[in-house]
Motif scaffolding. Structure first.
Motif: not given
Ligand SMILES: [Zn+2]
Length: 234
Positions: A56, A70, A132-133
């Protein structure tokens, strides 16, 4: 008087000589400006060993909570992994090193353009790790997940070496790396690529941990160690 040797050089010979010297000079400049990556994993491919992708960024915050986004966690962890690997002598390139998205203007197709721009950078490397989260409707959902492309043996190996280290510092949501066929970056990447979901921001306990610099550092070092193990670097 001693005889004098006279060398006659034609204009054409002089021109050829000048051209040759220019070519040699350009070659020297080009090769000295070119990055030379160390031999890793037994193969010198002329590519950056590791590409790290902070998920992101910019207009795309990813999974959000009121306190943290995130995109902020992924960038911070990626910068920490880079620092760790560079200290160990393994060069790293990033898809982004600040709060930006790669999709250009806010028009239709921005998300796809963002992924394609990341992919272009990823394909310049030898391996890639996208950070990522996670988020879920059920607040009880927790732990890390590692995904790889289902047809990639090297991707699986990379996922396993990272999981082995990550499980020492973070709970796992799934005990083994998960093969996937429907994630764009994994599906179309030309190099072994894995996607690490560090934990669930929707779980209050994990969100609190993900906000701690100490926990992020532990995760970053574990992922970095996993990458070193993949290349058999001790
Ligand atoms: Zn993500």
């Amino acid at each position: 008087m001693s005889p004098t040797n006279i060398i006659v050089i034609t204009r054409r010979q002089l021109l050829s000589f000048c051209l040759l010297m220019t070519l040699i000079f350009s070659l020297v400049i080009w090769s000295s400006s070119r990055k030379v990556w160390p031999t890793v994993g037994g193969a010198q491919t002329g590519k950056a060993p590791v590409i790290l992708d902070a998920g992101h960024g910019g207009v795309d915050s990813g999974a959000n909570s009121r306190e943290v986004k995130e995109k902020e966690i992924t960038l911070d962890v990626v910068l920490r992994i880079r620092k760790y690997l560079e200290k160990k002598g393994l060069p790293v390139e990033l898809t982004r090193d600040s709060d930006v998205d790669l999709g250009g203007e806010l028009t239709r197709g921005r998300h796809r353009r963002d992924l394609e721009a990341r992919l272009k950078i990823i394909n310049k490397g030898q391996i890639a790790v996208s950070i990522h989260v996670n988020t879920a409707n059920a607040a009880s959902e927790q732990g890390a997940l590692i995904l790889y492309a289902c047809n990639s043996e090297k991707g699986k190996k990379l996922a396993e070496t990272i999981l082995q280290e990550l499980q020492k510092v973070q709970k796992l949501n799934h005990p083994k790396p998960i093969p996937r066929s429907n994630i764009f970056l994994l599906r179309v990447s030309e190099v072994p690529t894995v996607l690490v979901e560090l934990g669930f921001i929707s779980n209050p306990e994990e969100k609190a941990k993900l906000m701690q610099p100490e926990f992020r550092q532990k995760c970053a070092e574990a992922i970095g160690k996993g990458i070193l193990n993949y290349f058999n670097i001790t």
